[in-house]
Scaffold this motif. Structure first.
Motif, mmCIF file in Angstrom:
data_model
loop_
_atom_site.group_PDB
_atom_site.id
_atom_site.type_symbol
_atom_site.label_atom_id
_atom_site.label_comp_id
_atom_site.label_asym_id
_atom_site.label_seq_id
_atom_site.Cartn_x
_atom_site.Cartn_y
_atom_site.Cartn_z
ATOM 1 N N GLY A 348 -9.475 12.135 0.942
ATOM 2 C CA GLY A 348 -8.770 13.185 0.809
ATOM 3 C C GLY A 348 -8.241 13.191 -0.333
ATOM 4 N N HIS A 349 -8.217 11.974 -1.428
ATOM 5 C CA HIS A 349 -7.507 12.374 -2.763
ATOM 6 C C HIS A 349 -8.835 11.541 -3.954
ATOM 7 N N THR A 350 -8.809 12.898 -4.520
ATOM 8 C CA THR A 350 -10.051 12.996 -5.589
ATOM 9 C C THR A 350 -9.596 13.020 -6.329
ATOM 10 N N ASP A 351 -7.743 12.728 -7.494
ATOM 11 C CA ASP A 351 -7.698 13.176 -8.617
ATOM 12 C C ASP A 351 -7.315 10.869 -8.965
ATOM 13 N N LEU A 352 -8.029 10.937 -9.381
ATOM 14 C CA LEU A 352 -7.672 9.750 -10.641
ATOM 15 C C LEU A 352 -6.000 8.830 -10.805
ATOM 16 N N GLU A 353 -5.235 10.239 -11.168
ATOM 17 C CA GLU A 353 -3.979 10.377 -11.724
ATOM 18 C C GLU A 353 -3.240 11.282 -10.761
ATOM 19 N N ASP A 354 -3.482 11.003 -8.969
ATOM 20 C CA ASP A 354 -3.059 12.023 -8.202
ATOM 21 C C ASP A 354 -2.181 10.015 -7.702
ATOM 22 N N PRO A 355 -0.461 10.268 -7.397
ATOM 23 C CA PRO A 355 0.452 9.422 -7.651
ATOM 24 C C PRO A 355 -0.325 7.983 -6.307
ATOM 25 N N VAL A 356 -0.594 9.379 -5.509
ATOM 26 C CA VAL A 356 -1.067 8.522 -4.170
ATOM 27 C C VAL A 356 -2.691 7.362 -3.928
ATOM 28 N N VAL A 357 -3.361 7.662 -5.861
ATOM 29 C CA VAL A 357 -4.516 6.733 -5.594
ATOM 30 C C VAL A 357 -3.897 5.820 -6.781
ATOM 31 N N VAL A 358 -2.955 5.818 -7.624
ATOM 32 C CA VAL A 358 -2.558 5.191 -8.411
ATOM 33 C C VAL A 358 -1.707 3.956 -7.471
ATOM 34 N N GLN A 359 -0.714 4.658 -7.233
ATOM 35 C CA GLN A 359 0.596 3.304 -6.422
ATOM 36 C C GLN A 359 -1.609 2.379 -4.805
ATOM 37 N N HIS A 361 -4.613 2.002 -5.905
ATOM 38 C CA HIS A 361 -5.085 0.793 -6.749
ATOM 39 C C HIS A 361 -4.431 -0.054 -7.270
ATOM 40 N N ALA A 362 -2.969 0.413 -7.289
ATOM 41 C CA ALA A 362 -1.980 -1.040 -8.329
ATOM 42 C C ALA A 362 -2.232 -2.167 -7.012
ATOM 43 N N ARG A 363 -2.163 -1.403 -5.317
ATOM 44 C CA ARG A 363 -1.593 -2.287 -4.469
ATOM 45 C C ARG A 363 -2.493 -3.525 -4.217
ATOM 46 N N ALA A 364 -3.658 -2.855 -4.161
ATOM 47 C CA ALA A 364 -5.496 -3.700 -3.949
ATOM 48 C C ALA A 364 -5.914 -3.978 -5.022
ATOM 49 N N ASN A 365 -5.539 -3.788 -5.846
ATOM 50 C CA ASN A 365 -5.362 -4.797 -7.377
ATOM 51 C C ASN A 365 -4.785 -6.019 -7.458
ATOM 52 N N TYR A 427 2.876 -5.828 -14.842
ATOM 53 C CA TYR A 427 2.634 -4.808 -13.199
ATOM 54 C C TYR A 427 4.271 -4.990 -12.817
ATOM 55 N N ARG A 428 4.087 -6.505 -12.866
ATOM 56 C CA ARG A 428 5.448 -7.707 -11.974
ATOM 57 C C ARG A 428 6.940 -6.594 -12.964
ATOM 58 N N ILE A 429 6.745 -7.603 -14.347
ATOM 59 C CA ILE A 429 8.185 -6.926 -14.880
ATOM 60 C C ILE A 429 8.066 -4.897 -15.627
ATOM 61 N N ASN A 430 7.284 -4.236 -15.193
ATOM 62 C CA ASN A 430 6.844 -3.129 -16.690
ATOM 63 C C ASN A 430 6.288 -2.218 -15.540
ATOM 64 N N GLY A 431 5.387 -2.777 -14.219
ATOM 65 C CA GLY A 431 4.837 -1.384 -13.613
ATOM 66 C C GLY A 431 3.990 -1.225 -14.373
ATOM 67 N N ALA A 432 3.686 -1.960 -15.152
ATOM 68 C CA ALA A 432 1.980 -1.354 -16.135
ATOM 69 C C ALA A 432 0.719 -1.467 -14.827
ATOM 70 N N ILE A 433 0.530 -0.228 -14.379
ATOM 71 C CA ILE A 433 -0.944 0.029 -13.615
ATOM 72 C C ILE A 433 -1.870 -1.095 -14.308
ATOM 73 N N PRO A 434 -2.489 -2.066 -13.301
ATOM 74 C CA PRO A 434 -3.620 -2.704 -14.161
ATOM 75 C C PRO A 434 -5.027 -2.275 -14.118
ATOM 76 N N PRO A 435 -5.649 -1.676 -14.919
ATOM 77 C CA PRO A 435 -7.172 -1.204 -15.662
ATOM 78 C C PRO A 435 -8.002 -0.931 -13.964
ATOM 79 N N PHE A 436 -8.262 0.294 -14.284
ATOM 80 C CA PHE A 436 -9.543 0.398 -12.935
ATOM 81 C C PHE A 436 -10.595 0.125 -12.994
ATOM 82 N N HIS A 437 -10.712 -0.413 -14.069
ATOM 83 C CA HIS A 437 -12.268 -1.265 -14.259
ATOM 84 C C HIS A 437 -11.632 -2.669 -15.147
ATOM 85 N N SER A 438 -12.811 -3.510 -14.922
ATOM 86 C CA SER A 438 -12.904 -4.905 -14.998
ATOM 87 C C SER A 438 -14.170 -4.957 -15.548
ATOM 88 N N THR A 439 -14.170 -4.488 -16.863
ATOM 89 C CA THR A 439 -15.675 -4.167 -17.332
ATOM 90 C C THR A 439 -15.612 -5.151 -18.248
#
Length: 453
Positions: A348-359, A361-365, A427-439
């Motif tokens: 139900g969330h379609t915006d990649l900048e949505d905090p729900v999506v960002v978090q 993604h970060a947890r899964a990544n 991510y652990r130190i600075n809260g930096a969100i991991p890249p959305f893709h690893s290409t």
């Protein structure tokens, strides 16, 4: 006779359980771990029986893929209402470990099929998703051809050329709708040889900055050539070689997007496959060295017992390997549970900048990066340590014990772990969100240096 029925007959003729038998046994409920294990155990056993010989002969596992298809493995994650089984991601991860133990090439060969099926099932893109999922339910297999070598390697970038009016009209006369043609070369097209359809990335000439278009093509089209020329020292039978395209038609409603949340999360599915494959490699390595030690009579004057099977030092080696292998399976299953939760969070969330999506993604990544790091360390050490219990006889090439380490080392090279370690630390130190893709990308040639592929 439908294609699905043909698959059922093929599998039944081999004396293996079929997909319809699994659906009947499960009924309307979600499958249990025991039901899935019981159903697929004979399928994996049949695949394992020929794995060593296939490796020795460099023979791609076409029959094994048909066994998996007919038994329903390729649609085990598909929802029950869509014609699948609805297994959870942790259950699927467990099955991947068992399949990798039978033949470590096959989970990797099917990774694109599962990655993009997850995307379409969790976030529909309309007609293309409905078609994709219906094809999966019918037993079709999807592969991918997304990676390109640089032109300096003698390869052509894949170009999307819009169909002209005459082509569109000619296609319409045969009951189809053609919107473009693709021409160019791909590499690392893992599993493409086994697939019915391929997901291909392409760019429009002159519009490269707009980014790629992702099109699904028929792998059996006359313009498609799939070549088994992957030459790595491990995972040699994943069919990860070259795919060439020459004026291959793209049908209407056969393109997909990657700018939706589940498109991003699908990459963690790839990492589940790779980590599960590592765990499966370790499982077989442990079984083979244990059987070797159990029957071995040769030992040393300074050994602690009359035979290796009685030697407490050998016990220690096998115990250490067993602990690493057993832990790897648990880590993979736990990480898969985090990804499944993330899929549920972003619905139900379609915006990649949505905090729900960002978090999510970060947890899964981070969960899969951490799991991949640890599992790789565990299995690389386990497959190296097994030789401490076998002496020089364990290095006999005919035993193929070395292949376990070669396979594990090759798997560990996917999305190099150094970058994923750094991303987790940041991510652990600075809260930096991991890249959305690893290409991967090719840098511009530098004068005086040899450009690598």
């Amino acid at each position: 006779m439908t294609d699905t029925t043909h698959l059922e007959h093929h599998t039944a003729a081999a004396g293996l359980p079929t997909f319809e038998e699994l659906r009947a046994a499960i009924g309307p409920s979600r499958p249990t771990d025991g039901q899935l294990t019981a159903h697929f155990a004979p399928v994996f056993a049949a695949i394992a029986a020929g794995s060593a010989q296939r490796e020795q002969d460099h023979e791609l596992a076409f029959a094994a893929v048909e066994h998996l298809r007919g038994a329903g493995f390729t649609r085990v994650r598909l929802g029950r209402d869509l014609g699948g089984i609805g297994a959870s991601l942790p259950q699927w991860a467990d099955l991947l470990v068992d399949l990798a133990a039978a033949d470590p090439n096959l989970p990797q060969a099917l990774h694109g099929h599962f990655m993009f099926t997850e995307q379409h099932e969790n976030e529909s893109q309309g007609a293309v998703s409905e078609w994709w999922l219906a094809e999966v339910a019918a037993g079709r297999i999807f592969g991918n051809a997304l990676v390109e070598l640089p032109p300096s390697a003698g390869r052509r970038p894949v170009h999307w050329i819009d169909a002209d009016l005459d082509t569109v009209q000619a296609a319409a006369a045969t009951g189809t709708t053609e919107v473009a043609r693709l021409t160019g070369d791909k590499f690392y097209s893992t599993g493409a040889v086994f697939a019915d359809y391929l997901l291909v990335s392409a760019v429009r000439p002159g519009l490269e900055e707009d980014g790629p278009i992702f099109a699904i093509i028929d792998a059996r089209d006359p313009g498609v050539q799939r070549i088994d020329d992957w030459n790595g020292f491990g995972q040699r039978l994943t069919a990860s070689g070259t795919t060439t395209l020459d004026h291959v038609p793209v049908r209407a409603q056969r393109t997909q997007e990657f700018n939706v949340p589940t498109g991003v999360l699908a990459y963690t599915v790839l990492w589940i496959v790779l980590a599960a494959t590592q765990a499966g490699i370790g499982t077989t390595a442990l079984a083979e060295i244990t059987a070797f030690v159990r029957g071995r009579r040769r030992t040393y004057d300074h050994a602690a017992a009359e035979t290796p099977a009685e030697d407490p030092l050998v016990h220690q080696v096998i115990g250490s390997v067993s602990a690493r292998v057993g832990s790897a399976r648990h880590i993979v299953r736990g990480a898969a549970a985090v990804v499944e939760e993330s899929f549920l969070q972003v619905r139900g969330h379609t915006d990649l900048e949505d905090p729900v999506v960002v978090q999510a993604h970060a947890r899964a990544n981070v969960a899969l990066s951490e799991a991949s790091l640890v599992v790789s360390d565990l299995i690389l050490e386990a497959t190296n340590q097994i030789f401490e219990s076998g002496g020089a006889s364990a290095t006999d090439a005919a035993r193929q014990l070395h292949q376990h380490w070669l396979n594990a080392r090759t798997i560990a090279s996917h999305t190099p772990l150094i970058y994923r370690t750094q991303a987790v630390g940041d991510y652990r130190i600075n809260g930096a969100i991991p890249p959305f893709h690893s290409t991967a990308r090719n840098s511009a040639p530098t004068t005086g240096l040899i450009e690598g592929a």
